[in-house]
Enzyme design. Structure first.
Site, mmCIF file in Angstrom:
data_model
loop_
_atom_site.group_PDB
_atom_site.id
_atom_site.type_symbol
_atom_site.label_atom_id
_atom_site.label_comp_id
_atom_site.label_asym_id
_atom_site.label_seq_id
_atom_site.Cartn_x
_atom_site.Cartn_y
_atom_site.Cartn_z
ATOM 1 N N VAL A 110 41.753 140.712 82.351
ATOM 2 C CA VAL A 110 42.375 141.971 81.967
ATOM 3 C C VAL A 110 43.583 142.165 82.867
ATOM 4 C CG1 VAL A 110 42.079 144.461 81.698
ATOM 5 C CG2 VAL A 110 40.125 142.934 81.319
ATOM 6 N N CYS A 111 44.702 142.556 82.276
ATOM 7 C CA CYS A 111 45.898 142.912 83.039
ATOM 8 C C CYS A 111 46.341 141.743 83.937
ATOM 9 C CB CYS A 111 45.613 144.189 83.824
ATOM 10 S SG CYS A 111 47.065 145.073 84.438
ATOM 11 N N THR A 112 46.651 142.017 85.201
ATOM 12 C CA THR A 112 47.157 140.979 86.100
ATOM 13 C C THR A 112 46.074 140.024 86.593
ATOM 14 O OG1 THR A 112 46.991 142.557 87.926
ATOM 15 C CG2 THR A 112 49.153 142.308 86.862
ATOM 16 N N THR A 130 49.390 139.628 79.657
ATOM 17 C CA THR A 130 49.071 140.403 80.854
ATOM 18 C C THR A 130 49.796 141.740 80.718
ATOM 19 O OG1 THR A 130 49.014 140.342 83.285
ATOM 20 C CG2 THR A 130 51.008 139.485 82.235
ATOM 21 N N GLY A 160 46.092 142.539 77.776
ATOM 22 C CA GLY A 160 47.219 143.208 78.409
ATOM 23 C C GLY A 160 46.776 144.198 79.469
#
Length: 231
Positions: A110-112, A130, A160
């Protein structure tokens, strides 16, 4: 608790979430809330030790396991947060990801958190996503950046920024238990987004809002992440 009646032969699915200081709590708690309701799901929150992990929200999360006693994941999930830059340089964290990924059916972020997968060599030659403010850095870990909330490339699923974790979780539940189960869980948690502003992505947000946020937060944060990736 699950929102559907699980057949007696429903397999147990062990879902391991990596925890580290500076984690964005919703990167973890949003998909964890959905995945915990999947029939057969068993969740583990794992960190280097069982000491409380400070999140970016002013409270801490207590891990259920440490690296030494963590069960083998069927689904490995790596959340993101401003603490990713420091975690990129932690050999024990990267080794844990590598070790767990070897036996996992699904490897996710998830994300970074995508950059931690990348540092472990898991995004080389793959399509990935990301948080929008860091997407231009994905080639540094060998990935092709895709502008999407969820990207599947083989057994690797990246999502993202922050709230995209719910989309990833429901997508994966649909793959594992079918769309009816995923839809029941989506209904149970009333995930029916109707935000007050149509501006959750730079493609839709007012240009001035995007520019201001980048100047206040993400220009420096992305530069810090780039430095950690190049170190």
């Amino acid at each position: 608790m699950t929102e559907t009646t699980a057949p007696e032969n429903t397999p147990q699915t062990t879902i391991v979430f990596l925890l580290f200081p500076g984690i964005t709590q919703l990167d973890f708690t949003a998909p964890a809330q959905a995945l915990s309701r999947m029939p057969g799901a068993v969740l583990a929150g794992v960190a280097a030790s069982r000491a409380p992990i400070a999140t970016d929200s002013g409270f801490s999360i207590v891990p259920t396991h440490d690296f030494a006693d963590c069960p083998q994941a069927d689904i490995l999930c790596v959340p993101g947060g401003h603490g990713v830059a420091a975690a990129l340089g932690d050999a024990a964290t990267i080794a844990f990801i590598e070790r767990q990924a070897t036996g996992a059916q699904w490897v996710t972020s998830v994300c970074t958190g995508a950059f931690l997968l990348g540092r472990a060599g898991l995004l080389q030659g793959r399509r990935a996503t990301t948080h929008w403010a860091y997407a231009h850095l994905l080639p540094l870990v060998g990935a092709e950046a895709v502008d999407a909330r969820v990207v599947e490339d083989g057994r690797v699923v990246t999502s993202g920024g922050v709230t995209s974790g719910l989309d990833f979780a429901l997508t994966l539940i649909g793959r594992l238990r079918g769309p009816t189960v995923a839809q029941a869980i989506q209904l149970a948690i009333e995930y029916d987004p109707a935000p007050p502003f149509a501006g959750g992505h730079p493609n839709r947000a007012p240009q001035a809002v995007t520019a201001g946020l980048k100047a206040r937060v993400y220009d420096a944060a992305a530069a810090h992440m780039e430095a950690a990736l190049r170190a």
